[in-house]
Design a protein around this motif. Structure first.
Motif, short mmCIF file in Angstrom:
data_model
loop_
_atom_site.label_atom_id
_atom_site.label_comp_id
_atom_site.label_asym_id
_atom_site.label_seq_id
_atom_site.Cartn_x
_atom_site.Cartn_y
_atom_site.Cartn_z
N HIS A 40 22.37 40.00 27.12
CA HIS A 40 23.47 41.29 26.82
C HIS A 40 23.16 41.36 25.26
O HIS A 40 23.38 41.15 24.81
CB HIS A 40 25.51 41.20 27.28
CG HIS A 40 25.30 41.03 28.72
ND1 HIS A 40 25.33 42.44 29.10
CD2 HIS A 40 25.01 40.25 29.64
CE1 HIS A 40 25.83 41.68 30.87
NE2 HIS A 40 24.80 40.52 30.78
N LEU B 33 39.59 37.00 17.74
CA LEU B 33 38.49 36.83 18.24
C LEU B 33 37.35 37.40 17.19
O LEU B 33 36.11 36.69 18.27
CB LEU B 33 38.34 37.63 19.42
CG LEU B 33 37.56 37.30 21.01
CD1 LEU B 33 38.41 35.86 21.29
CD2 LEU B 33 37.97 38.06 21.56
N LYS C 94 31.72 43.14 17.35
CA LYS C 94 31.66 44.92 16.63
C LYS C 94 32.46 45.53 16.26
O LYS C 94 32.22 46.69 16.32
CB LYS C 94 31.74 45.08 18.68
CG LYS C 94 30.89 44.87 19.56
CD LYS C 94 31.67 45.78 20.64
CE LYS C 94 30.56 44.86 21.90
NZ LYS C 94 31.19 45.11 22.93
N SER D 298 35.25 39.86 16.89
CA SER D 298 34.56 40.53 17.67
C SER D 298 33.70 41.28 16.31
O SER D 298 33.86 42.21 15.64
CB SER D 298 34.62 41.45 18.77
OG SER D 298 33.71 42.28 18.49
N ASN E 282 38.89 61.35 23.56
CA ASN E 282 37.87 60.80 24.60
C ASN E 282 37.37 62.40 25.20
O ASN E 282 36.91 62.38 25.80
CB ASN E 282 38.34 60.44 25.82
CG ASN E 282 37.18 59.23 25.38
OD1 ASN E 282 35.85 59.16 25.48
ND2 ASN E 282 37.08 58.41 26.78
N ALA F 8 50.85 63.13 28.15
CA ALA F 8 51.62 62.46 28.36
C ALA F 8 51.07 61.89 26.47
O ALA F 8 50.61 61.41 26.68
CB ALA F 8 51.67 61.19 29.11
N SER G 140 45.60 54.27 21.41
CA SER G 140 44.64 53.64 22.43
C SER G 140 43.66 55.22 23.18
O SER G 140 44.16 56.32 22.64
CB SER G 140 45.19 53.29 23.82
OG SER G 140 46.67 53.21 23.10
N ILE G 141 42.58 55.07 23.21
CA ILE G 141 42.11 56.21 22.87
C ILE G 141 42.53 56.81 23.90
O ILE G 141 43.08 56.30 25.78
CB ILE G 141 40.41 55.44 23.73
CG1 ILE G 141 40.16 55.31 22.75
CG2 ILE G 141 39.65 56.94 24.37
CD1 ILE G 141 38.14 54.49 23.52
N GLN G 142 42.33 58.54 24.37
CA GLN G 142 43.35 58.94 25.65
C GLN G 142 42.49 60.09 26.26
O GLN G 142 41.33 60.28 25.41
CB GLN G 142 44.70 60.20 24.34
CG GLN G 142 45.32 59.35 23.76
CD GLN G 142 46.42 58.74 24.48
OE1 GLN G 142 46.96 60.06 25.67
NE2 GLN G 142 46.71 57.90 24.83
N THR G 143 42.79 59.56 27.36
CA THR G 143 41.43 60.95 28.44
C THR G 143 42.60 62.30 28.37
O THR G 143 41.36 63.11 29.06
CB THR G 143 41.16 59.82 29.59
OG1 THR G 143 40.74 58.64 29.08
CG2 THR G 143 40.24 61.16 29.54
N SER G 144 43.73 61.57 28.77
CA SER G 144 44.46 63.27 28.73
C SER G 144 45.56 63.19 27.72
O SER G 144 45.80 62.75 26.84
CB SER G 144 45.55 62.39 30.11
OG SER G 144 46.61 63.08 29.91
N VAL G 145 45.25 64.25 27.82
CA VAL G 145 46.52 64.95 26.79
C VAL G 145 47.88 65.77 26.99
O VAL G 145 48.65 66.13 26.87
CB VAL G 145 46.09 66.30 26.13
CG1 VAL G 145 44.92 66.37 24.96
CG2 VAL G 145 45.57 68.01 26.58
N LYS H 43 41.65 71.90 27.52
CA LYS H 43 42.77 72.02 27.38
C LYS H 43 43.98 72.48 26.52
O LYS H 43 42.99 73.57 26.06
CB LYS H 43 42.93 70.34 27.08
CG LYS H 43 42.55 69.28 27.38
CD LYS H 43 42.37 68.99 29.24
CE LYS H 43 41.74 68.21 30.08
NZ LYS H 43 42.00 67.44 31.59
N ALA H 44 45.25 72.02 26.62
CA ALA H 44 45.95 72.94 25.88
C ALA H 44 46.17 73.01 24.21
O ALA H 44 45.43 71.90 23.78
CB ALA H 44 47.43 72.45 26.02
#
Lengths: 558, 509
Positions: free
Chosen positions: B509, B215, B219, B217, B267, B299, B292-297, B273-274
């Motif tokens: 945009h 693609l 960016k 991109s 993120n 999993a 991938s961007i992790q929002t949670s630690v 967090k731990a």
């Protein structure tokens, strides 16, 4: 001692200070006529394929370059009360049939102009009105005799194209074949067998860059959005549509959770995460591969969507969401729950692509059975694209009108001259004073071929005499040949320049009505405009209801 | 026109009021007030001529920036920020033109920028020159619609001709494709501030674009600017590089270099967090390492953790930079620009942007034409020959179109200080003899076969420029009346203007 009789206050004194008051033929009627005449002169030069564009800068400093009368009038903000009436007539035409707005203006202007002559001759206003009304009634009767052909099969792209062409021609002369083809394809593909055609189902997407001839049409929808997650292309997609934000649900009732120690906090947030994961997983397990949401996408939800390989698209407009639902056959879910197979839509191809430098998400159907089709317009300037959009609108509306009534009359001034000819002879058979008015009504029709001719740099009178002679020989389809250099005539039926019957029908009716209304006025009273700051006009985008709008900034780099 | 005159004209275009000529007789022909008070209207042929003049003034402003010998412009905006550029689109954007007709030229420069990224000056020049060539015909009373029709025909012919003569390069031959790309990038950079380092940068740009996925991109190419150092010290990182933003106490103790680290992209604040042990950096925009961007630690599994060959922290100029290099799934890269003044690095960035765009276009459309005015001369000859075969007004108009195309080589010569007439004569002669790739040779004040000289451009750049320029010219020609409503008084909130979004307002945009 003479009795003191206080002088009766004149009409003007009875009104509030600053109010304006005009009455009588000279002050009111002629002034009104002059205002309408002036307005129709502005739009007259925009009539027909050779009409010139107008540059209109509205009160927000937005620039319009167009020869679409409805747009010009909308942005002009006509103030004169009488002129406003013919503006309203043209708006009505736009709503009724979507095309022929300029016809109304030019014709109403001509009617009023000729009415002025009659009034100066000494006819009374009511006689003129009576004559016009009679003539209008007769015209509408005759009009059905002018029908020269009718659309047979609107499912045939080639036939639809040849019918739309005339409407597009008057907006985009030179590009008409190309655009008519696109519009015809778009219309035919969404025209169901049941015969119910909705103008709203042809969408337009404008993307800056390249040229008009790079415009294209596809079955499905195009959004100027980017995919939210990592997945940017899904084939044979199952689509779950949510009208709510793609986020964890907020409970309706407010509650407070008391957390005592760190362990509980961790469990709490972990519970939230697990819930979200379970939700997304359920959506995935229901078979969905694309999620479309009407609201924000939470980071957490996006994370799990990426994990489960779901493509996420966010749409800001409720209408867009509804249209998409229609296109893909999905049901918009108000809560983030797993959809049932019935509630999910299907689309052959969902992908992110780049057109010019704009990222667009495309929902594309391979077959022609989509409920919505989109015309992607390319062009080098925004103004140009706007104008093409209007041409597309007109074309689509013409198609709609033909669905309602498939009769066609010859264009290029042929119908007008035929009507003028017949109304004149009808007028001569009338015994009363209205005879003059009826004859003037017939004369008013000449204004249209005259405008066509003058806009093309041809002498109007020369053309009209040629047209009359052709029509007297019985060739009632003879109209102005715009391609030629001089005042030549040709058979409009053979040339394929045809207007829908309804456009002419409503045009004549609305123009006459508005002209009569203007004539009926004999007094104008204008109150002084109230001072103080005006309330800001609420003119939101017709397609936006609620939800935040994207700021209009353009970034050339990065 | 002397310089002072020109300035004045530009200024009068830029100021809001008095930008539309109003002949007094048209002001109030009748006492009837039809439109809102303060509405400004002007119409007829004089209006058309005045629009054409306005466009010419605009093109005067960018004229001298064309080509390798073009000069740069220094602009200071209302906030006192100085910008040095020779990118047509940037200049026109900063000029903030209010004249409605002249705005069209700004629009086409934008369109060119959006579609191909380069050639913004040429497109403006071409449109203005088309109008200039047409002016006499309009004054003589030729109907604008006739002109428009002729121009549309001419454009279609010209585009067809470009497609016919463009040389396409096979995509499967990687080596050949690379050469082509580098040459296109070099041609684009030729006219920029960094022309001296064009080999260096064209290589870098091609590398950068090649490392992207399908693609392409934009960016995914990051450009970071670090002041100081020389241009040649700029570097390309296949992966991500960014200024060190944040670190924890005890960071100094950590090693500055990891080989084959696994990376968790977070993120969220790590603290809350731990406590997990990892590279101890907070990363915001990272899609580079394939994680991938992790929002949670919560999993933390292997498939969400990214990998790269090398993580290190390096001093670049006055800043400390974090580098993630050699990512196996990398589809992104970062260019670190070095250079002196801020304006200089900014202009370099713009130039690189243009070059990157050109390379992307060249990958998508693998046909090229010779630059340096060669293609314009060839088209001009082709159209002139064509015009002689048709009768009527169209002949003159297509001839005018052909003449207008010569503006590109002419301006190239003018900017370089050459005798334009002489060189154009030579070019015309050469093209008549069949030397279809002959263009201006900037280095030797002569003409040369620019295809052999490797001055190449993707044909799409020229096609888009011609289409856009002629569309703009037709648009301006088709207008015979301007009606300007008074600006509504802003009683409401200051953002009121954004609210009245009419139908057909672009969603940029």
């Amino acid at each position: 001692m003479a009795l003191h009789v206080p002088k009766a206050p004149g009409f003007a004194q009875m009104l509030k200070d600053g109010a304006k008051h005009f009455s009588g033929l000279e002050e009111a009627v002629f002034r009104n006529i002059r205002a309408c005449k002036e307005l129709s002169q502005t739009t007259r030069t925009a009539y027909g394929p050779n009409g010139m564009n107008k540059m209109v800068i509205n009160h927000l400093e937005k620039l319009f370059v167009t020869n679409d009368a409805a747009t010009i009038l909308r942005e002009l903000e006509v103030q004169h009360p009488a002129a406003k009436m013919i503006v309203m007539a043209s708006h009505m035409q736009e709503q009724e049939v979507g095309d022929g707005t300029n016809f109304v203006l030019v014709f109403a202007g001509a009617l009023l102009e000729l009415a002025e002559e009659l009034l100066r001759m000494g006819l009374s206003v009511s006689e003129v009105i009576e004559g016009y009304e009679k003539a209008c009634k007769k015209t509408l009767e005759i009009l059905s005799d002018c029908v020269c052909s009718s659309a047979k099969n609107l499912h045939d792209i080639n036939e639809a194209k040849s019918l739309i062409r005339t409407a597009v021609m008057s907006k985009q002369y030179g590009n008409e074949d190309f655009l008519a083809n696109l519009i015809a394809e778009a219309c035919v593909s969404i025209f169901p067998e049941t015969g119910n055609f909705n103008v709203d189902n042809v969408r337009v997407c404008k993307i800056l860059g390249c040229g008009v001839t790079a415009s294209s049409m596809l079955h499905g929808m195009v959004f100027k959005k980017e995919a939210e997650g990592d997945i940017s292309s899904v084939k044979d997609a199952k689509i779950a549509v949510f009208s709510c934000p793609f986020d964890c649900m907020v409970t309706e009732t407010k509650g407070t959770v008391l957390i005592n120690n760190a362990q509980e906090l961790m469990d709490f947030s972990k519970g939230e995460e697990d819930l979200m994961e379970a939700n997304v997983k359920a959506i995935k397990e229901a078979g969905a591969t694309v999620v479309v949401t009407g609201g924000k996408v939470a980071d957490m939800a996006l994370h799990y969507a990426n994990k489960y390989k779901l493509m996420v698209v966010r749409l800001n407009s409720k209408w867009d969401l509804r249209r998409l639902c229609k296109t893909v056959g999905a049901v918009a879910l108000p809560k983030m729950t797993a959809p049932t197979p019935d509630e999910m839509g299907h689309c052959d191809d969902v992908y992110l692509t780049e057109v010019g430098d704009t990222q667009v998400v495309v929902f594309k159907h391979d077959k022609e059975d989509g409920a919505i089709s989109t015309v992607v317009i390319r062009g080098s300037t925004d103004n140009l694209m706007d104008d093409i959009e209007r041409a597309v609108d007109d074309g689509v509306n013409t198609f709609k009108v033909l669905v309602r009534d498939n009769r066609l009359v010859p264009g290029g001034g042929a119908t007008e001259i035929e009507l003028a000819k017949q109304i004149t002879s009808y007028g001569e058979s009338c015994p009363g004073l209205e005879q003059y008015a009826i004859k003037k009504f017939a004369e008013a029709f000449e204004a249209l071929p005259r405008a066509l001719a003058e806009n093309s740099g041809v002498k109007g009178s020369e053309l009209i005499s040629k047209l009359y002679s052709a029509h007297h020989e019985g060739n009632k389809n003879m109209g102005f040949d715009i391609e030629s250099d001089g005042p030549a005539v040709k058979d409009m039926l053979e040339a394929g320049i045809l207007d829908p019957y309804l456009v002419k029908y409503w045009g004549i009716k609305l123009a006459t009505n508005s002209a009569i209304t203007v004539l009926r006025v004999d007094q104008i009273i204008m109150a002084k405009a109230a001072g103080g700051p005006k309330a800001p006009k609420q003119r939101g985008h017709w397609d936006k209801d609620g939800w935040d709008e994207e700021p209009d900034n353009f970034e050339t780099h990065h | 026109m002397d310089a002072a005159d020109r300035c004045e004209q530009i200024i009068s275009l830029l100021t809001l009021s008095s930008c539309l000529p109003v002949s007094p007789s048209l002001l109030q022909p009748t006492p009837v007030i039809l439109l809102k008070e303060g509405t400004d209207t002007s119409q007829g042929i004089p209006q058309l001529i005045s629009n054409i003049n306005a466009c010419q003034v605009i093109s005067e402003a960018v004229r001298t920036t064309l080509g390798p010998r073009g000069m740069d412009k220094l602009m200071v905006d209302s906030r006192g920020k100085a910008t040095i550029s020779n990118d047509g689109a940037t200049i026109l954007k900063l000029l903030d033109v209010v004249h409605p007709a002249a705005k069209t030229l700004v629009d086409i420069a934008r369109s060119q920028d959006a579609e191909v990224g380069d050639g913004t000056t040429s497109v403006t020049l071409l449109a203005a020159e088309f109008l200039k060539q047409l002016k006499p015909y309009v004054e003589e009373g030729l109907h604008p619609q006739t002109i428009i029709r002729a121009f549309r025909t001419a454009t279609n012919l010209a585009v067809g001709k470009i497609k016919e003569i463009a040389v396409s390069v096979k995509k499967d031959d990687k080596q050949e494709q690379r050469e082509l790309l580098e040459k296109c990038a070099a041609t684009a950079l030729n006219s920029k501030l960094i022309a001296g380092q064009k080999e260096f940068f064209s290589k870098m740009v091609v590398d950068a674009v090649m490392s992207l996925e399908e693609l392409m991109s934009l960016k995914m190419i990051g450009i970071k600017k670090v002041q100081g150092g020389a241009l040649e010290e700029s570097q390309l990182v296949s992966g991500v590089a960014f200024k060190k933003t944040f670190s924890y106490a005890g960071f100094e103790m950590q090693p500055k270099r990891y080989e084959n680290p696994k990376i968790a992209l977070l993120n969220v604040e790590l603290e809350l967090k731990a406590e997990k042990d990892n590279a101890e950096v907070r990363v915001k925009s990272v899609e580079a390492c394939g994680g991938s961007i992790q929002t949670s630690v919560g999993a933390m599994t292997d498939d969400v953790l990214g990998q790269c060959e090398l993580f290190e922290e390096v001093q670049v100029g006055g800043e400390r930079y974090n580098f993630f290099k050699g990512c196996p799934k990398a589809k992104t890269c970062t260019i670190i620009l070095r250079g002196g003044a801020e304006q200089f690095t900014e202009e370099t960035e713009r130039s690189l942007h243009d070059a990157i765009m050109i390379v992307r276009r060249a990958i998508k459309n693998d046909s090229v034409v010779a630059g340096g005015g060669a293609i314009e001369m060839e088209l001009s000859k082709y159209l002139r020959d064509y015009s002689r075969t048709i009768p009527g007004k169209q002949q003159l108009l297509i001839g005018a179109y052909a003449k207008a195309l010569e503006i590109i080589p002419r301006q190239l010569c003018d900017n370089a200080g050459f005798d334009a007439t002489n060189i154009l004569n030579k070019l015309r002669a050469k093209h008549a003899q069949g030397g279809m790739w002959y263009g201006v040779d900037i280095n030797n004040e002569d003409i040369a076969d620019n295809f052999v000289a490797c001055v190449w451009e993707p044909s799409i750049v020229r096609i888009n420029a011609l289409t856009a320029a002629s569309e703009a010219a037709c648009l301006i020609l088709s207008v015979d009346e301007t009606i300007k409503n008074p600006r509504s008084t802003v009683d409401g909130p200051p953002g009121g203007a954004g609210r009245g979004r009419g139908r057909g307002r672009p969603h940029a945009h």
